[in-house]
Design an enzyme around this catalytic site. Structure first.
Site, PDB file in Angstrom:
ATOM      1  CD  GLU A 253      -1.798   9.959   3.457  1.00 42.86           C
ATOM      2  OE1 GLU A 253      -1.399   8.786   3.958  1.00 42.86           O
ATOM      3  OE2 GLU A 253      -1.846   9.625   2.022  1.00 42.86           O
ATOM      4  CB  THR A 299      -1.268   4.584   3.225  1.00 43.99           C
ATOM      5  OG1 THR A 299      -1.455   5.766   2.850  1.00 43.99           O
ATOM      6  CG2 THR A 299      -0.714   4.445   4.986  1.00 43.99           C
ATOM      7  CG  ASP A 474       1.993   7.921   2.338  1.00 45.21           C
ATOM      8  OD1 ASP A 474       2.050   9.157   1.913  1.00 45.21           O
ATOM      9  OD2 ASP A 474       0.900   7.594   2.749  1.00 45.21           O
ATOM     10  CG  HIS A 475       1.574   7.401  -1.473  1.00 48.71           C
ATOM     11  ND1 HIS A 475       0.594   8.533  -1.433  1.00 48.71           N
ATOM     12  CD2 HIS A 475       0.912   6.791  -0.141  1.00 48.71           C
ATOM     13  CE1 HIS A 475      -0.392   8.520  -0.865  1.00 48.71           C
ATOM     14  NE2 HIS A 475      -0.424   7.495   0.069  1.00 48.71           N
TER      15      HIS A 475
END
Ligand code: GP9
Ligand code: MN
Length: 651
Positions: A253, A299, A474-475
């Site tokens: 995450e 996400t 994810d980012h």
């Protein structure tokens, strides 16, 4: 009092107050909306008011005594809508949406059990309507038969609109981009109320269904031509080398690549991940030019790209707005081609990002969500389950899975605003004075430790050696709003180019029996993961519509589109309208034709992907003669109790 009650406006006021109280009680007792803090509590209480004023207010336009009848009818309809949601929620922990209503099969799954779900005590929800009816019978004679002065109903409805505006403003302040990002239906109801949610949902589905209706089978052809031309042949060194191996895919995450090998206060922040990157003997190949390509779906966009090789949408999350589309996703392909069982593990509510719906369309067999984990207070922080208990509690489920499996482990603790309990913090925060940035390193360290624990457990259970292990970010975790603090962290001004460079997220993969390449410098992005994995498993990616290409292929083209039209290549980058030389970091005053052409390609690619999602075009595409379309009704993600009754499906 009696006098007031016997006027139309008095009657309206009684109906409004009863409606308000009832709606609020239902929110409190029937739904678990996760309200916390004074503002959310207030909005939950406040939000029925605007719907009551507006909808019941409409009745006041009716002539004479009819106004009273209309108040009762509208109130009954609103009550019915709310009650239908109550019943639906008891089974699904979710609200009714237009797509679920239209998808009758889906609704059928609860049809048989409505009788079970309704309770005798629900009759209490009709008490207000009965009371209003009696009151109306008693007072109607006193009402004039004239129409009310128009000014009054207008005033009532204007008050409703004003209340709604205040509500929306406060909600947006508490949860920015609530409407654009479409996180979770529980959120929308918590902030805006069940009725506004229903209207919002109706508008959303009307908008999207028109594009879907206008699409036809010809529209997929130009997309197919495009992706087939882009296709990159497998690299024989990798093709089929991971065939029928378990795949453990780990979602980091909010993890950006700058954390890898970063030192804070003279310590490595993520020593375990660093060891996977630095020590080739561990078998991982690390891609240091891998970029995240997400937009508002965050996400959910990452998940979509990794499992479908389609881009997320420019607005909202395709997981939510295109959750009922036809997909030909990795879990389904692996199931059909090589008998894989797929599962997602995530310690959050199942409906966040509409996962409980869209996963069915991706062909994901099992979804281990909140209800499968011990979510006691000490295990939970911020959005949900802490990563250490998450991995620990996931192990028995993993062990129980039929092999080969495709398991997607989604971590959560390293999520904005990076909250961490004191006992979990093993590195001191940074000292920029920007809380999120400072704590970012502490939750990253916690995540790193949880991974080490997970790897040890996998080894102990004999699940490590023979599994493909893939790790990705994810980012971003630190947005553009923290440039001042980030400048201190990386010791450089955060220019637009630098910000684009910071969109690198880790991607690393270990394939049993295949020697690590160490660090691979290929430029790639999240849409490239699916074709890469397919080739590793020995499935030719050519059959499927995919915007990415195999990162190990010699034909892989090195350009990485961002969702906003920016893109990165090894030599130059296109950021917010300017081309930059990657080496000198200078703006290229005269871009070459080749650069302009690349820009056109990126725009075209994004547009085609959008057309595919908006038009739901994969319903017109058959990958090959063996392909069996996914039936979402074959999937069911109840809690552990539900699983015991029935393994896969509710009749
Ligand atoms: C929620 C989690 C976070 O379940 O996946 O989503 P994000 O806010 O990162 O999109
Ligand atoms: Mn995320």
């Amino acid at each position: 009092m009696k006098k007031l009650l016997s006027t139309k406006l008095g009657f309206f006021a009684v109906a409004l107050v009863l409606f308000w109280i009832k709606t609020y009680l239902i929110y409190k007792f029937e739904f678990s909306l996760g309200e916390s803090g004074v503002m959310q509590e207030f909005l939950l209480f406040f939000n029925p008011l605007n719907s009551g004023l507006i909808f019941l207010g409409l009745a006041l336009f009716a002539k004479g005594r009819k106004a009273g009848i209309w108040i009762i009818i509208i109130d009954a309809v609103l009550s019915f809508i709310l009650y239908a949601n109550v019943v639906f929620y008891r089974f699904n922990s979710d609200f009714i949406t237009i797509p679920t209503l239209l998808q009758t099969d889906n609704f059928g799954s609860i049809g048989g059990s409505i009788a079970d779900l309704a309770q005798m005590s629900d009759l209490l929800y009709t008490v207000d309507i009965i009371f209003l009816t009696i009151l109306f019978i008693l007072v109607r004679k006193k009402w004039s038969v004239e129409r009310m002065q128009l000014r009054k109903p207008f005033l009532v409805i204007s008050a409703g609109v004003l209340a709604f505006t205040i509500n929306l403003g406060l909600a947006e302040a508490d949860r920015p981009q609530l409407l654009e990002r479409t996180f979770d239906r529980n959120y929308l109801v918590k902030y805006l109320g069940a009725f506004n949610f229903t209207i919002y949902d109706a508008i959303q589905s009307a908008k999207t269904s028109t594009r879907r209706v206008l699409a036809d089978s010809n529209d997929i052809t130009k997309i197919e031509n495009y992706t087939k031309a882009k296709y990159a042949e497998p690299n024989q060194k990798y093709f089929g080398k991971g065939k029928e191996k378990n795949i453990i895919k780990i979602h980091l995450e909010s993890f950006q690549s700058f954390l890898i090998n970063y030192e804070l206060h003279g310590e490595e922040v993520t020593p375990f991940l660093n060891s996977l990157v630095n020590d080739q003997k561990k078998g991982f190949t690390y891609f240091d030019n891998f970029f995240q390509q997400t937009e508002q779906g965050k996400t959910a966009d990452a998940e979509l790209m990794l499992d479908t090789s389609l881009y997320g949408l420019p607005q909202g999350a395709a997981f939510v707005t295109k959750g009922n589309n036809t997909y030909q996703a990795l879990p389904a392909i692996l199931d059909q081609k090589q008998n894989y069982t797929s599962a997602v593990f995530h310690g959050d509510g199942k409906s966040f990002w509409n996962r409980d719906e869209v996963y069915k369309h991706l062909g994901i067999n099992e979804f281990y969500h909140e209800e499968f984990y011990d979510m006691s207070e000490e295990n939970v922080i911020n959005y949900g389950l802490k990563d250490k208990p998450f991995f620990e509690q996931s192990i028995p489920y993993l062990e129980d899975m039929e092999q080969p499996f495709y398991a997607h482990m989604m971590t959560l603790t390293h999520h904005h605003p990076y909250l961490i309990d004191e006992e979990d913090a093993t590195i001191k925060p940074a000292e920029t004075g920007d809380g999120s940035v400072d704590r970012y390193f502490q939750t990253a360290r916690y995540l790193d430790e949880s991974l080490e624990q997970f790897f040890n457990d996998l080894k102990e259970k004999g699940l490590y050696d023979d599994s493909i292990i893939m790790i990705y970010g994810d980012h971003y975790g630190i947005s553009n709003n923290h440039n001042r603090a980030m400048k201190e962290i990386i010791g450089e001004e955060i220019t637009p180019l630098k910000n684009a460079e910071l969109q690198r997220v880790p991607f690393m993969i270990r394939i049993p029996g295949v020697k690590s390449e160490g660090t691979n410098h290929t430029y790639a992005g999240q849409v490239d993961v699916m074709p890469t994995l397919l080739h590793i498993l020995g499935v030719d990616a050519q059959d499927y519509i995919q915007f990415g290409t195999d990162m190990f292929s010699k034909e892989h083209k090195e350009y990485v589109p961002f969702r906003n039209g920016n893109f990165m290549t090894p030599e130059y980058s296109f950021v917010d309208g300017n081309y930059y030389d990657n080496e000198t970091k200078e703006v290229i005053k005269k871009p070459t034709d080749e650069m302009e052409k690349m820009h056109d390609t990126v725009m075209k690619e994004l547009k085609l992907s959008d057309e595919l999602l908006y038009g739901d075009l994969l319903r017109f595409y058959t990958p090959n003669k063996d392909w069996k379309p996914i039936d979402p009704d074959d999937y069911f993600y109840g809690g552990p109790a539900g699983k015991k009754d029935d393994d896969s499906k509710v009749e």
